[in-house]
Design a protein around this motif. Structure first.
Motif, PDB file in Angstrom:
ATOM      1  N   TRP A 152      -6.059   1.917   4.826  1.00  0.00           N
ATOM      2  CA  TRP A 152      -5.359   0.590   4.817  1.00  0.00           C
ATOM      3  C   TRP A 152      -6.190  -0.425   5.429  1.00  0.00           C
ATOM      4  O   TRP A 152      -6.082  -1.733   5.229  1.00  0.00           O
ATOM      5  N   ASP A 175      -5.014   5.389   7.627  1.00  0.00           N
ATOM      6  CA  ASP A 175      -5.300   3.960   8.569  1.00  0.00           C
ATOM      7  C   ASP A 175      -6.261   3.437   8.147  1.00  0.00           C
ATOM      8  O   ASP A 175      -6.391   2.333   7.731  1.00  0.00           O
ATOM      9  N   GLN A 180       5.874   0.417   7.123  1.00  0.00           N
ATOM     10  CA  GLN A 180       6.246   1.437   6.536  1.00  0.00           C
ATOM     11  C   GLN A 180       6.899   2.239   7.548  1.00  0.00           C
ATOM     12  O   GLN A 180       6.305   2.579   8.649  1.00  0.00           O
ATOM     13  N   GLY A 184       0.976  -0.949  -0.006  1.00  0.00           N
ATOM     14  CA  GLY A 184      -0.074  -0.143  -0.022  1.00  0.00           C
ATOM     15  C   GLY A 184       0.878   1.223  -0.030  1.00  0.00           C
ATOM     16  O   GLY A 184       1.764   1.212   1.094  1.00  0.00           O
ATOM     17  N   ARG A 231       6.967   9.850   4.653  1.00  0.00           N
ATOM     18  CA  ARG A 231       7.566   8.682   4.513  1.00  0.00           C
ATOM     19  C   ARG A 231       8.776   8.252   3.938  1.00  0.00           C
ATOM     20  O   ARG A 231       9.337   9.190   2.988  1.00  0.00           O
ATOM     21  N   ARG A 277       1.921  -1.435   6.207  1.00  0.00           N
ATOM     22  CA  ARG A 277       1.277  -1.322   4.763  1.00  0.00           C
ATOM     23  C   ARG A 277       1.738  -2.130   3.751  1.00  0.00           C
ATOM     24  O   ARG A 277       1.523  -1.973   2.544  1.00  0.00           O
TER      25      ARG A 277
END
Length: 833
Positions: free
Chosen positions: A532, A529, A553, A524, A561, A668
């Motif tokens: 996901w 959240d 992740q 993902g 990120r 993720r």
């Protein structure tokens, strides 16, 4: 009558008198011209330029506009398109209304909607175009072949789907649609597409680019949409294809610039090889004509004809036959390429209007004409040097070697070997091929000496082979051309085989992955959240009973990120690895077993690394990079472990280790040892939740060796067997007195056949052995530029033994067997003593 007209008339009469030999010469000269011309025409016809594809893309509209997803930053320029999909969850942007789009394009704009995507038909899916083909703006996009254009609740299909008007199309989860017409794409006959004004299109698996698919409009505008209008439309989230803008683009530059030294040298080497091979193949056939016309030429010389006249007579054969072969082959090649393009396109690809690249085609035709004249050059020189008295007396002229030729050939071979050593270290294979030309020319010059040298042990052979070898040595000028032709073909094919197979083995060794074969990975992207959680729940629902291991992740405190990577050398190439973050369940999947030592290291907060070269002094150096924040360097404790597969690399970090470096982790990724069945809809099902999902299945290395190698073998079969049979027919004609004597003393027909087959075995066998040596040297040299990726990277050298044996052993055997069926019965002839 002028001399030129006289020799051309003699050449025409001689060609018609010996129609079989003339046809053989024309085939030898014309076949390369036909193949190359056909390939040029086919490639040019199947290359649909943007101008040629305008009608299929726009119909009669002035522009096509595609709406892009929310957050896409789009910028179109004449030299290309760039876009960035941003960091959103991928929800579609609020669609612009037709009135809003018309306002952007100006007064007088007329729009019709369209959409492109896919239509699910059970486990299958086909391309789909949602638009009204009855509207005049769509005229030219598709051609009606049968039935009528569809209205609401109806569809038209392309012929590749195999449906007829009146049949029903049943999309998954939607009411059936009636097929009312069959339409054809003007450039893509193999296209499988459904067209209708209201289709239940499936959501895309992922956003691949604004020009790929999506909803939009076809527009008829009052003023042209130029490049100056495109930026404003891009800012509104519209990808634009404009008729005016495309027509304003300059033509594509020539891919083969004459100023490019590498291309020029490579083209020159290819031309020399083609001419050399054509000359060597057609040379024996011209020699046949010289043997049969020897008495005629001697009579012309006895009546006052000069040596120049005799040369012109033989060269006229090459000019006439080469010109006729080139003309016929060029016409057939153009026709083959133009007519074959629609056939080839039905297997895949596209086809445009018939187009001939006249500059390369005429260059190839000139090359064929030159090859025809060059093939007759050696027989012409021999005709000018023959002794009329000897020929008129019925005696064969004595063959004499040129004293300086073996030395010149050896010098060329040594120069080629030296150049090959230097070229082997160059990054481009064209230099190796250029060096190989020197070696081949040198071996052609050395061939008469090789024939005389290999003929010395003939006295120890059986009668049939002894007669064959001694006759071949006695007529070295005839034998040398055929042996050299076989040598050149064998050397080229062996070199190509070794180079291509070495490249295949190098790719196999260079293949690497961070996952073992059979692992399914679901990643993902940047998402909330809640998104996901929906994606994970849908994955569990779609894969019932499949154990899933979690991957995580890394993000910093600001929510940026980060990707954790390291660089390592794999098979001589610098490879950048992405590091996984997970727990014991993921480690067990990556190793394919339970490893107590690796599990204990992971539990203690150490990285488990599958690349030993990446770990130094028990440490792994990582680079944490982000697209929106500064990069960082991490040095973490690590242990080396054994992965599940030998090609596997990568590393696994525990969450605690990452979080100690001031990162937060969030699930993720999902991993499972599970193979999706054929036709699985899992990627599309998960894309319905969010298009920011990637589904990847590790299949391992499955690239097969180049099947084109066996195509080269077929080409070598035609050339080697054809050239050998031409030489053996010439030998059979020259050996008529000896064969007549053998028949008179009671030799059985089998012996006569063995004599002819012995000639074929000697010619093809000697040529194949010499070609093996030359091809091996060239192939080994080719392996370095084809398999190395930088300084210090060792070359991969691999020999495809079945292929080489088939070329070096199989082709001479086939040529010998073919020679056994040569007619050997002759009437008794008078011998002149």
């Amino acid at each position: 009558m002028s001399v030129v007209l006289a020799v051309l008339r003699l050449a025409r009469r001689n060609a018609w008198r010996s129609r079989g030999r003339s046809a053989l010469i024309m085939v030898m000269i014309g076949l390369p011209v036909l193949v190359i011309t056909g390939m040029f025409t086919l490639s040019e016809t199947m290359n649909v330029t943007p101008r040629e594809g305008l009608a299929a893309e726009l119909g009669t509209a002035d522009a096509r506009l595609v709406q892009t997803p929310e957050g896409t930053v789009l910028q179109q320029q004449p030299n290309g398109t760039s876009w960035n999909t941003g960091d959103g969850d991928g929800a579609a942007a609020p669609e612009l209304s037709a009135a809003e789009v018309a306002a952007l394009l100006g007064p007088g704009t007329r729009l019709i909607p369209f959409d492109t995507g896919t239509l699910r038909l059970g486990t299958d899916q086909v391309d789909a175009l949602e638009t009204d083909l009855r509207d005049p703006l769509t005229r030219g996009m598709l051609t009606l072949g049968e039935g009528r254009f569809p209205a609401a609740g109806e569809v038209a299909v392309t012929p590749a789907l195999g449906l007829r008007p009146g049949e029903m199309l049943r999309p998954s989860g939607s009411p059936p649609l009636r097929v009312v017409g069959v339409v054809e794409h003007p450039h893509r006959p193999s296209l499988r597409e459904v067209v209708g004004p209201d289709l239940p299109l499936a959501p895309p698996d992922a956003f691949r680019g604004p020009d790929m698919q999506g909803p939009g409009w076809l527009a008829r505008t009052a003023k042209p949409v130029s490049w100056s209008d495109v930026p404003a439309l891009n800012r509104a989230g519209l990808y634009v294809t404009s008729r005016t803008a495309l027509l304003a683009l300059p033509p594509a530059p020539d891919r083969l610039s004459p100023l490019n030294v590498r291309h020029t040298i490579g083209l020159g080497a290819m031309v020399i090889m083609v001419v050399l091979e054509t000359v060597l193949l057609a040379g024996p056939a011209f020699a046949v004509g010289l043997r049969r016309r020897r008495r005629e030429l001697a009579e012309i010389a006895a009546q006052g004809g000069s040596a120049g006249h005799l040369r012109m007579i033989v060269l006229a054969d090459g000019l006439l036959l080469g010109g006729a072969a080139t003309l016929v082959a060029t016409v057939l090649g153009i026709a083959t390429g133009a007519l074959g393009a629609p056939v080839v396109a039905r297997w895949g690809g596209q086809v445009g209007p018939a187009d001939v690249p006249w500059t390369p085609v005429l260059s190839v035709a000139a090359l064929g004409l030159i090859a025809g004249i060059a093939a007759a050059l050696v027989p012409a020189v021999q005709a000018a040097r023959q002794d009329p008295a000897t020929v008129l007396a019925g005696r064969a002229p004595a063959a004499a070697d040129r004293r300086g030729w073996p030395l010149a050939g050896a010098v060329l071979v040594l120069a080629g070997l030296g150049a090959t050593v230097v070229a082997r270290r160059q990054p481009d294979a064209v230099w190796v091929w250029s060096s190989a030309v020197l070696i081949m020319i040198g071996m052609v010059v050395l061939t008469p000496w090789l024939i005389r040298f290999t003929g010395r042990p003939a006295g120890r052979l059986t009668l049939a082979l002894r007669v064959s070898v001694r006759d071949a040595v006695r007529h070295r000028s005839r034998t040398a051309s055929a042996v050299a032709a076989v040598m050149a073909v064998t050397a080229t094919v062996v070199a190509m085989g070794i180079g291509a197979y070495s490249e295949h083995m190098d790719r196999r060794k260079a293949y690497t992955s961070a996952r073992p074969t059979g692992m399914l990975a679901i990643w993902g992207g940047t998402m909330s959240d809640a998104t996901w959680s929906k994606l994970r729940a849908e994955t569990v629902r779609r894969l019932p009973g499949v154990p899933l291991a979690s991957g995580y992740q890394a993000s910093d405190a600001q929510g940026h990120r980060y990707a954790l990577r390291y660089t390592v050398r794999w098979n001589g190439t610098r490879t950048r690895r992405s590091v996984a973050i997970g727990d014991q369940a993921l480690l067990k999947l990556l190793q394919g077993r339970h490893d107590p030592r690796a599990a204990a290291a992971l539990a203690s907060g150490k990285a488990v690394v599958f690349d030993p070269a990446a770990v130094r002094d028990g440490k792994l150096t990582l680079r944490a990079s982000s697209t929106s924040a500064p990069a960082r360097q991490l040095i973490v404790p690590a242990v080396v472990a054994t992965p599940a597969e030998e090609y596997q690399g990568g590393a696994l970090l525990p969450r605690t280790l990452v979080e100690r470096a001031d990162f937060t982790t969030a699930e993720r990724q999902l991993y499972a040892m599970h193979r999706l069945p054929a036709g699985s809809t899992l990627p599309r099902d998960l894309a319905e939740v969010t298009y920011r999902v990637t589904v990847a299945a590790e299949e391992g290395y499955n690239n097969m060796p180049d099947p084109g190698l066996w195509g080269w073998l077929v080409g070598a079969l035609v050339l080697v067997v054809g050239g050998t049979l031409a030489a053996t027919r010439l030998a059979a004609a020259d050996m008529r007195p000896e064969r007549a004597t053998m028949t008179a003393i009671g030799a059985p027909p089998g012996t006569m056949r063995l004599v002819v087959a012995g000639q074929a075995l000697y010619i093809s066998g000697l040529g194949a052995l010499v070609g093996l040596a030359v091809g091996t040297v060239t192939g080994v040299a080719l392996s370095r530029p084809m398999t190395t990726h930088g300084a210090g990277d060792p070359a991969t050298i691999a020999v495809p033994w079945p292929f080489v044996i088939a070329v070096v052993v199989g082709l001479p055997v086939l040529a010998t067997v073919a020679a056994l069926i040569t007619r050997t019965r002759l009437p008794l002839a008078r011998r002149l003593l």
